[in-house]
Motif scaffolding. Sequence first.
Motif, short mmCIF file in Angstrom:
data_model
loop_
_atom_site.label_atom_id
_atom_site.label_comp_id
_atom_site.label_asym_id
_atom_site.label_seq_id
_atom_site.Cartn_x
_atom_site.Cartn_y
_atom_site.Cartn_z
N ASP A 3 0.99 -1.19 0.12
CA ASP A 3 -0.50 0.45 -0.09
C ASP A 3 1.17 0.84 -0.01
O ASP A 3 0.37 2.24 -0.79
CB ASP A 3 -1.15 0.17 1.51
CG ASP A 3 -2.37 -0.60 1.47
OD1 ASP A 3 -2.58 -1.40 0.13
OD2 ASP A 3 -2.96 -1.43 2.38
N GLN A 45 -5.74 7.24 -10.35
CA GLN A 45 -6.15 6.30 -10.95
C GLN A 45 -5.56 5.35 -11.33
O GLN A 45 -4.99 4.24 -11.86
CB GLN A 45 -7.29 6.38 -11.45
CG GLN A 45 -8.37 6.99 -10.20
CD GLN A 45 -9.53 7.54 -11.15
OE1 GLN A 45 -9.52 8.63 -12.18
NE2 GLN A 45 -10.94 7.32 -10.19
N ILE A 53 -4.63 -2.53 -8.45
CA ILE A 53 -5.30 -1.70 -7.77
C ILE A 53 -5.85 -0.94 -8.32
O ILE A 53 -6.32 -0.06 -9.17
CB ILE A 53 -4.25 -0.70 -6.84
CG1 ILE A 53 -2.99 -1.64 -6.57
CG2 ILE A 53 -4.81 -0.74 -5.60
CD1 ILE A 53 -2.39 -0.98 -5.78
N ARG A 54 -7.54 -1.04 -8.14
CA ARG A 54 -8.96 -0.50 -8.10
C ARG A 54 -8.99 0.56 -6.99
O ARG A 54 -9.72 -0.80 -5.99
CB ARG A 54 -9.31 -1.57 -8.93
CG ARG A 54 -9.35 -1.72 -10.01
CD ARG A 54 -10.72 -3.13 -11.36
NE ARG A 54 -11.45 -1.91 -11.04
CZ ARG A 54 -12.44 -2.05 -11.60
NH1 ARG A 54 -12.48 -3.39 -12.65
NH2 ARG A 54 -13.90 -0.88 -11.42
N ALA A 55 -9.01 1.33 -6.89
CA ALA A 55 -9.63 1.97 -5.18
C ALA A 55 -9.93 3.26 -5.62
O ALA A 55 -9.28 3.68 -6.15
CB ALA A 55 -8.95 1.82 -4.67
N ILE A 88 -7.32 7.68 -0.85
CA ILE A 88 -7.50 6.90 -2.27
C ILE A 88 -8.22 5.59 -1.20
O ILE A 88 -7.72 5.59 -0.23
CB ILE A 88 -6.33 6.45 -1.87
CG1 ILE A 88 -5.01 7.47 -2.75
CG2 ILE A 88 -6.05 4.96 -3.14
CD1 ILE A 88 -3.76 7.23 -3.32
N GLY A 89 -9.09 4.89 -0.97
CA GLY A 89 -9.59 3.34 -1.20
C GLY A 89 -9.66 4.48 -0.08
O GLY A 89 -11.21 5.46 -0.31
N THR A 90 -10.72 3.34 0.97
CA THR A 90 -12.03 3.50 1.75
C THR A 90 -11.45 3.71 3.30
O THR A 90 -12.41 4.28 4.05
CB THR A 90 -12.93 2.52 1.65
OG1 THR A 90 -12.85 1.29 2.18
CG2 THR A 90 -13.87 3.28 0.52
N ARG A 91 -10.84 3.04 3.68
CA ARG A 91 -9.90 3.21 4.89
C ARG A 91 -9.07 4.61 4.74
O ARG A 91 -8.68 4.71 6.03
CB ARG A 91 -9.11 1.77 4.92
CG ARG A 91 -10.34 0.70 5.21
CD ARG A 91 -9.28 -0.69 5.21
NE ARG A 91 -7.92 -0.77 6.43
CZ ARG A 91 -6.63 -1.13 5.55
NH1 ARG A 91 -6.40 -2.03 4.81
NH2 ARG A 91 -5.51 -0.54 6.42
N ARG A 92 -8.35 4.52 3.97
CA ARG A 92 -7.27 6.09 4.23
C ARG A 92 -6.16 6.01 4.83
O ARG A 92 -6.10 6.64 6.12
CB ARG A 92 -7.59 7.11 4.48
CG ARG A 92 -8.28 7.46 2.95
CD ARG A 92 -9.48 8.91 3.04
NE ARG A 92 -10.48 9.23 4.36
CZ ARG A 92 -11.73 9.17 3.51
NH1 ARG A 92 -11.63 8.08 3.26
NH2 ARG A 92 -12.52 8.97 4.94
#
Length: 98
Positions: A3, A45, A53-55, A88-92
């Motif tokens: 990550d 992206q 990676i798809r986020a 980036i993503g949902t968790r950050r």
Amino acid sequence: MADQSAKLRVRDAVLAVMQQCPAQSAPEARAWAAGQLLQFQLAAQRALAAQGIRAPVRVYLVNMYFPTRRYDGGALPAGRYDAVRLDIGTRRAGRNWW
């Protein structure tokens, strides 16, 4: 660790877009950045997709607090700065850069 590597590749892609900034002042830079939010998002992206990676990527122009940041040859004092922020993503989660 993967990550973090992905974040650094996104950083490099976004900095490549930022290097195109023709601004000569802070107000010009803010206006230019505001008009480039989609380009920042697309660069991020693409960098992620190149790593498989798809986020989701969200891009904002913000004014936020930063702690003192030291660089080779100088430092920026702690304070509020205008910035282009990417989530980036949902968790950050993880270590961020600025």
